[in-house]
Design a protein around this motif. Structure first.
Motif, short mmCIF file in Angstrom:
data_model
loop_
_atom_site.label_atom_id
_atom_site.label_comp_id
_atom_site.label_asym_id
_atom_site.label_seq_id
_atom_site.Cartn_x
_atom_site.Cartn_y
_atom_site.Cartn_z
N ALA A 266 27.49 71.64 80.72
CA ALA A 266 26.96 72.23 81.95
C ALA A 266 27.64 73.56 82.26
CB ALA A 266 27.12 71.25 83.12
N HIS A 267 28.96 73.59 82.11
CA HIS A 267 29.69 74.82 82.39
C HIS A 267 29.58 75.81 81.24
CE1 HIS A 267 31.15 73.22 86.11
NE2 HIS A 267 31.67 72.17 85.50
N LEU A 268 29.31 75.32 80.04
CA LEU A 268 29.02 76.21 78.92
C LEU A 268 27.79 77.06 79.23
CD1 LEU A 268 29.27 77.24 75.99
CD2 LEU A 268 27.98 75.20 75.27
N ALA A 269 26.76 76.45 79.77
CA ALA A 269 25.55 77.19 80.13
C ALA A 269 25.87 78.29 81.15
CB ALA A 269 24.49 76.24 80.70
N SER A 270 26.73 77.98 82.11
CA SER A 270 27.11 78.99 83.12
C SER A 270 27.87 80.14 82.48
CB SER A 270 27.96 78.34 84.21
OG SER A 270 27.25 77.32 84.87
N LEU A 271 28.78 79.83 81.56
CA LEU A 271 29.56 80.88 80.90
C LEU A 271 28.67 81.76 80.02
CD1 LEU A 271 32.73 78.83 79.94
CD2 LEU A 271 32.68 80.81 81.45
N ILE A 272 27.74 81.14 79.30
CA ILE A 272 26.83 81.92 78.47
C ILE A 272 26.00 82.86 79.35
CG2 ILE A 272 24.80 81.79 76.98
CD1 ILE A 272 27.33 80.99 75.54
N GLN A 273 25.57 82.35 80.49
CA GLN A 273 24.80 83.16 81.43
C GLN A 273 25.63 84.33 81.94
OE1 GLN A 273 21.54 82.31 81.92
NE2 GLN A 273 21.27 84.26 83.00
N GLU A 274 26.90 84.09 82.23
CA GLU A 274 27.78 85.16 82.70
C GLU A 274 28.02 86.21 81.62
OE1 GLU A 274 29.18 85.74 85.66
OE2 GLU A 274 28.26 84.00 86.61
N LEU A 275 28.17 85.78 80.38
CA LEU A 275 28.45 86.70 79.28
C LEU A 275 27.24 87.55 78.92
CD1 LEU A 275 30.60 84.40 77.00
CD2 LEU A 275 31.30 86.64 77.84
N GLY A 276 26.04 87.01 79.12
CA GLY A 276 24.85 87.77 78.77
C GLY A 276 24.79 88.04 77.28
N ILE A 277 24.49 89.28 76.93
CA ILE A 277 24.36 89.64 75.52
C ILE A 277 25.68 89.49 74.77
CG2 ILE A 277 24.82 92.07 75.97
CD1 ILE A 277 22.47 90.56 73.32
N ASP A 278 26.81 89.54 75.49
CA ASP A 278 28.12 89.36 74.85
C ASP A 278 28.30 87.94 74.33
OD1 ASP A 278 30.25 91.79 75.36
OD2 ASP A 278 28.65 91.77 76.83
N SER A 279 27.41 87.04 74.67
CA SER A 279 27.52 85.65 74.21
C SER A 279 27.15 85.50 72.74
CB SER A 279 26.62 84.74 75.05
OG SER A 279 25.25 85.07 74.87
N VAL A 280 26.57 86.54 72.11
CA VAL A 280 26.12 86.40 70.73
C VAL A 280 27.27 86.08 69.78
CG1 VAL A 280 24.10 87.87 71.04
CG2 VAL A 280 26.28 88.89 70.32
N LYS A 281 28.46 86.51 70.13
CA LYS A 281 29.61 86.24 69.26
C LYS A 281 29.95 84.75 69.18
CE LYS A 281 32.49 88.67 71.89
NZ LYS A 281 31.89 88.79 73.24
N HIS A 282 29.46 83.98 70.15
CA HIS A 282 29.76 82.55 70.19
C HIS A 282 28.64 81.68 69.61
CE1 HIS A 282 33.27 83.39 72.64
NE2 HIS A 282 32.51 84.05 73.50
N LEU A 283 27.53 82.27 69.23
CA LEU A 283 26.40 81.47 68.74
C LEU A 283 26.77 80.66 67.51
CD1 LEU A 283 23.37 83.92 69.16
CD2 LEU A 283 24.15 82.10 70.71
N LYS A 284 27.60 81.23 66.64
CA LYS A 284 27.97 80.53 65.39
C LYS A 284 28.76 79.26 65.67
CE LYS A 284 32.03 83.52 64.76
NZ LYS A 284 33.00 82.52 65.21
N ASP A 285 29.46 79.21 66.79
CA ASP A 285 30.23 78.02 67.14
C ASP A 285 29.44 77.07 68.03
OD1 ASP A 285 32.65 78.91 65.84
OD2 ASP A 285 32.90 80.32 67.49
N VAL A 286 28.66 77.64 68.93
CA VAL A 286 28.02 76.85 69.97
C VAL A 286 26.74 76.16 69.48
CG1 VAL A 286 26.84 76.99 72.20
CG2 VAL A 286 29.03 78.17 71.86
N LEU A 287 25.87 76.90 68.80
CA LEU A 287 24.58 76.34 68.43
C LEU A 287 24.68 75.15 67.46
CD1 LEU A 287 22.26 79.47 68.26
CD2 LEU A 287 22.26 77.62 69.94
N PRO A 288 25.51 75.21 66.40
CA PRO A 288 25.64 74.01 65.56
C PRO A 288 26.15 72.80 66.34
CG PRO A 288 26.49 75.93 64.41
CD PRO A 288 26.23 76.35 65.82
N LEU A 289 27.08 73.04 67.26
CA LEU A 289 27.61 71.95 68.07
C LEU A 289 26.50 71.33 68.92
CD1 LEU A 289 30.95 72.08 70.05
CD2 LEU A 289 28.88 71.26 71.15
#
Length: 399
Positions: free
Chosen positions: A262-285
């Motif tokens: 739930a808080h991951l979604a909030s952080l991704i929303q806050e990061l905006g386009i800067d969240s792309v660096k985390h896709l490799k870790d977050v999406l497989p999970l």
């Protein structure tokens, strides 16, 4: 009534020729609601005579008496923790915390700067307490304080890093060391406080009209236009050290995993386009969780997971095409697992899965490849045809 009569008396002295009592009554209501004379007097009274005395033994070496960060050399870095009830008289006066809640909710930008030195010791003491419930209460109080704090005040006092050091350890209260209920409580309090801290400590540049609107309605989070590098770095730290590390240690507990997503979604929303660096870790999970056959046992986890995936697609759309397969794997796995279920929570998971697939279709750079991938999935299992059809209805505006 005495305080209300004081307001009426002051109003009458300013308006000696007015005889209609309704205007005086409206003044009392206004001062109660908008932080006028009555509210300001009560805040000052409670802070000085009721709230401050029980917290006098709580020494804060990192904060000066004026409410600024202590930068003197040789300052003690260890925080004083009150382990015994006799050293923490505020624990015996529960109403003190209720009054502190009221004070923080009643502050405006002028009053917060005036009373800043008296507000910090109680909040920081609560966050550092050994009882998890008190820590969570301190996080909630700091969140409320920061919603009224002007960025200029936090910069002037230099306390942003002090708040960081107080809040970040709260993210480590995880099972098996911390009971699940206590961990659930403190995580739900710490993450919003950290996100609110990021708004105030690293404010985005806003048009003048938006700045004025924020000053009028300071209960709302500071809106952002473009995230600054320091803010992105701070949010990255929370995501890695909080969400990803927390899931590594306690992800097998569905309630804790639900909170983290739930808080991951909030952080991704806050990061905006800067969240792309985390896709490799977050999406497989997320895909692993959504396609887990045991996920049906706890639908709230699936709901939080698919909403976090939505945030990834929505904010990381320029790079989401690279991770299209992971998104499809998670959505297809969840759909097939829940295909024969029809409870309320399950229907919500299905509905959110349809929305996520529709987002993926809209944001995909290569529509032909996306369509090919989805048709391949449908060919492997015909039950996915319904998922695809509903998603296309949403895309075409018919769903």
């Amino acid at each position: 009534m005495k305080d209300a009569l004081d307001v009426v008396m002051a109003w009458q002295l300013r308006n000696p020729d007015v005889k209609d009592p309704q205007a005086a009554i409206d003044e009392v209501k206004r001062t109660r609601e908008a932080g006028g004379e009555l509210t300001a007097s009560l805040i000052d009274h409670f802070l000085r005579l009721t709230i401050r005395p029980p917290f006098q033994k709580a020494k804060r070496p990192e904060v000066t008496a004026a409410g600024r960060r202590n930068t003197k050399e040789g300052i003690a870095t260890a925080k004083q923790v009150d382990w015994f009830e006799e050293d923490s008289p505020w624990k015996n006066d529960i109403y003190v915390l209720d009054l502190l809640h009221w004070v923080l909710r009643s502050l405006n930008t002028h009053l917060i700067e005036k009373h800043w030195p008296m507000l910090l010791p109680p909040i920081l003491t609560l966050i550092d307490d050994h009882e998890t419930h008190n820590r969570a209460t301190g996080c909630h109080l700091l969140d409320t304080l920061l919603r009224t704090t002007p960025p200029s005040l936090l910069k002037k006092t230099g306390l942003g890093s002090v708040f960081e050091e107080a809040l970040l350890p709260c993210l480590t209260f995880l099972p098996q060391i911390t009971p699940v209920e206590e961990s659930f409580e403190i995580l739900n309090a710490a993450y919003p406080a950290l996100i609110q801290l990021s708004h105030v400590q690293y404010p985005s540049t806003l048009p003048l009209t938006l700045q004025k609107q924020y000053n009028k309605d300071s209960t709302q989070p500071l809106p952002q236009t473009e995230i600054t590098p320091p803010k992105a770095k701070f949010l990255d730290r929370i995501l890695r050290q909080g969400i990803l590390t927390g899931y590594l240690h306690a992800g097998d507990n569905p309630r804790i995993a639900t909170v983290l997503f739930a808080h991951l979604a909030s952080l991704i929303q806050e990061l905006g386009i800067d969240s792309v660096k985390h896709l490799k870790d977050v999406l497989p999970l997320l895909s692993n969780v959504l396609s887990d056959p045991l996920g049906v046992a706890y639908p709230p986890l699936l709901i939080a997971g698919v909403k976090a995936m939505q945030a990834c697609v929505l904010n990381g759309w320029p790079r989401i095409d690279t991770w299209r397969g992971e998104v499809l794997r998670g959505l297809a796995g969840a759909w097939l697992m829940l295909e024969s279920e029809n409870s309320g929570d399950v229907e919500e998971v299905k509905r959110e899965s349809v929305e996520t697939l529709a987002m993926l279709v809209v944001t995909a750079k290569s529509e032909a490849n996306s369509d090919k991938d989805m048709r391949t999935l449908v060919g492997a299992d015909g039950r996915l045809e319904i998922l695809l059809e509903r998603a296309m209805e949403v895309v075409n505006g018919n769903g």
